[in-house]
Design an enzyme around this catalytic site. Structure first.
Site, PDB file in Angstrom:
ATOM      1  N   GLU A   1      15.519   4.417 -22.475  1.00 41.44           N
ATOM      2  CA  GLU A   1      16.165   5.226 -23.502  1.00 41.44           C
ATOM      3  C   GLU A   1      16.653   6.557 -22.935  1.00 41.44           C
ATOM      4  OE1 GLU A   1      13.713   3.514 -27.349  1.00 41.44           O
ATOM      5  OE2 GLU A   1      12.766   5.051 -26.103  1.00 41.44           O
TER       6      GLU A   1
ATOM      7  N   HIS B   1       3.355   0.766 -25.273  1.00 39.84           N
ATOM      8  CA  HIS B   1       3.755   1.922 -26.075  1.00 39.84           C
ATOM      9  C   HIS B   1       3.549   1.656 -27.566  1.00 39.84           C
ATOM     10  CE1 HIS B   1       5.869   5.426 -27.411  1.00 39.84           C
ATOM     11  NE2 HIS B   1       6.992   4.808 -27.744  1.00 39.84           N
TER      12      HIS B   1
ATOM     13  N   HIS C   1      13.839   7.799 -19.998  1.00 35.08           N
ATOM     14  CA  HIS C   1      12.482   7.276 -19.820  1.00 35.08           C
ATOM     15  C   HIS C   1      12.415   5.785 -20.123  1.00 35.08           C
ATOM     16  CE1 HIS C   1      12.666   7.975 -24.175  1.00 35.08           C
ATOM     17  NE2 HIS C   1      11.784   7.002 -24.269  1.00 35.08           N
TER      18      HIS C   1
ATOM     19  N   TRP D   1      11.502  13.335 -29.344  1.00 34.34           N
ATOM     20  CA  TRP D   1      11.214  12.670 -30.609  1.00 34.34           C
ATOM     21  C   TRP D   1      10.316  13.570 -31.454  1.00 34.34           C
ATOM     22  CZ3 TRP D   1      13.583   8.551 -32.474  1.00 34.34           C
ATOM     23  CH2 TRP D   1      13.043   7.909 -33.611  1.00 34.34           C
TER      24      TRP D   1
ATOM     25  N   ASP E   1      10.062   2.595 -21.804  1.00 39.41           N
ATOM     26  CA  ASP E   1       8.983   2.151 -22.689  1.00 39.41           C
ATOM     27  C   ASP E   1       8.413   0.834 -22.178  1.00 39.41           C
ATOM     28  OD1 ASP E   1       9.753   4.245 -24.288  1.00 39.41           O
ATOM     29  OD2 ASP E   1      10.370   3.021 -25.995  1.00 39.41           O
TER      30      ASP E   1
END
Length: 209
Positions: free
Chosen positions: A172, A57, A51, A17, A53
């Site tokens: 994700e 987060h 990963h 990201w 979340d």
């Protein structure tokens, strides 16, 4: 019984990201170079590659990673395929999710593209209305096949909607390229780290008898 590994391998070409630390995977010792062992150095953020979340987060007082019950991360899971939409709406998923589904993975056109390399802003995503419907069917773990659940520019809005309306875990950057839609058993366990916002995971799907 077939097992699908739906985890992308972490490497220096893993997209991140914008603003997150880049992934670095490089050798720090090598038997070929005269060292006594092979050893690899890793540098990465807590949301690198495939990963998980946790609510923490995006929320100061949200549930932390260590508070997520392991029972939610292992069990029956539904995979649905929506391959022709850039932003998935409620109309696209109504009727596809049986009531009482706790774990849902959405395979999109992201799975037909190359994952590695530069970050792509035109990824397929899920809008807030679809998230509301997904939660109404009982889903508490939701997985997608790129770096974010929500569309570029609105990702926090969609995350907030999920976590404030009963969602517990977002997974994700899943690798769903070879996974047909259907019912599976999911095993999705995070690295046990001291950070509480999220962590890389190893995810597999096992075909059901």
């Amino acid at each position: 019984m077939k097992i699908y590994d739906i985890t992308h391998a972490l490497c220096s070409d893993t997209p991140v990201w914008p603003g997150d630390p880049p992934v670095s995977v490089k050798g720090s010792a090598s038997i070929d170079n005269g060292d006594v062992c092979n050893l690899t150095s890793l540098v990465l953020g807590s949301h690198a590659g495939t990963h998980m979340d946790a609510p923490y987060h995006v929320f100061k007082d949200g549930k932390r990673l260590s508070q997520i019950e392991l029972e939610l991360l292992i069990g029956d899971c539904l995979v649905i395929e929506i391959l022709n939409k850039r932003e998935i709406s409620r109309n696209d998923i109504e009727g596809l999710i049986p009531k009482g589904t706790r774990r849902l993975l959405i395979k999109t056109s992201n799975s037909q593209r190359e994952f590695y390399g530069d970050f792509k802003t035109d990824y397929a995503s899920v809008d807030a209305g679809a998230v509301e419907y997904i939660l109404s069917m009982g889903v508490r773990l939701l997985g997608v096949d790129y770096l974010s659940l929500g569309v570029w520019g609105k990702t926090l809005e969609v995350h907030n909607s999920f976590f404030t309306n009963g969602g517990e875990v977002i997974v994700e950057s899943l690798n769903l390229r070879d996974v047909p839609g259907g019912e599976y058993e999911l095993v999705c366990l995070p690295m046990k780290l001291s950070c509480e916002d999220g962590a890389p995971v190893r995810c597999i799907l096992r075909e059901k008898n």
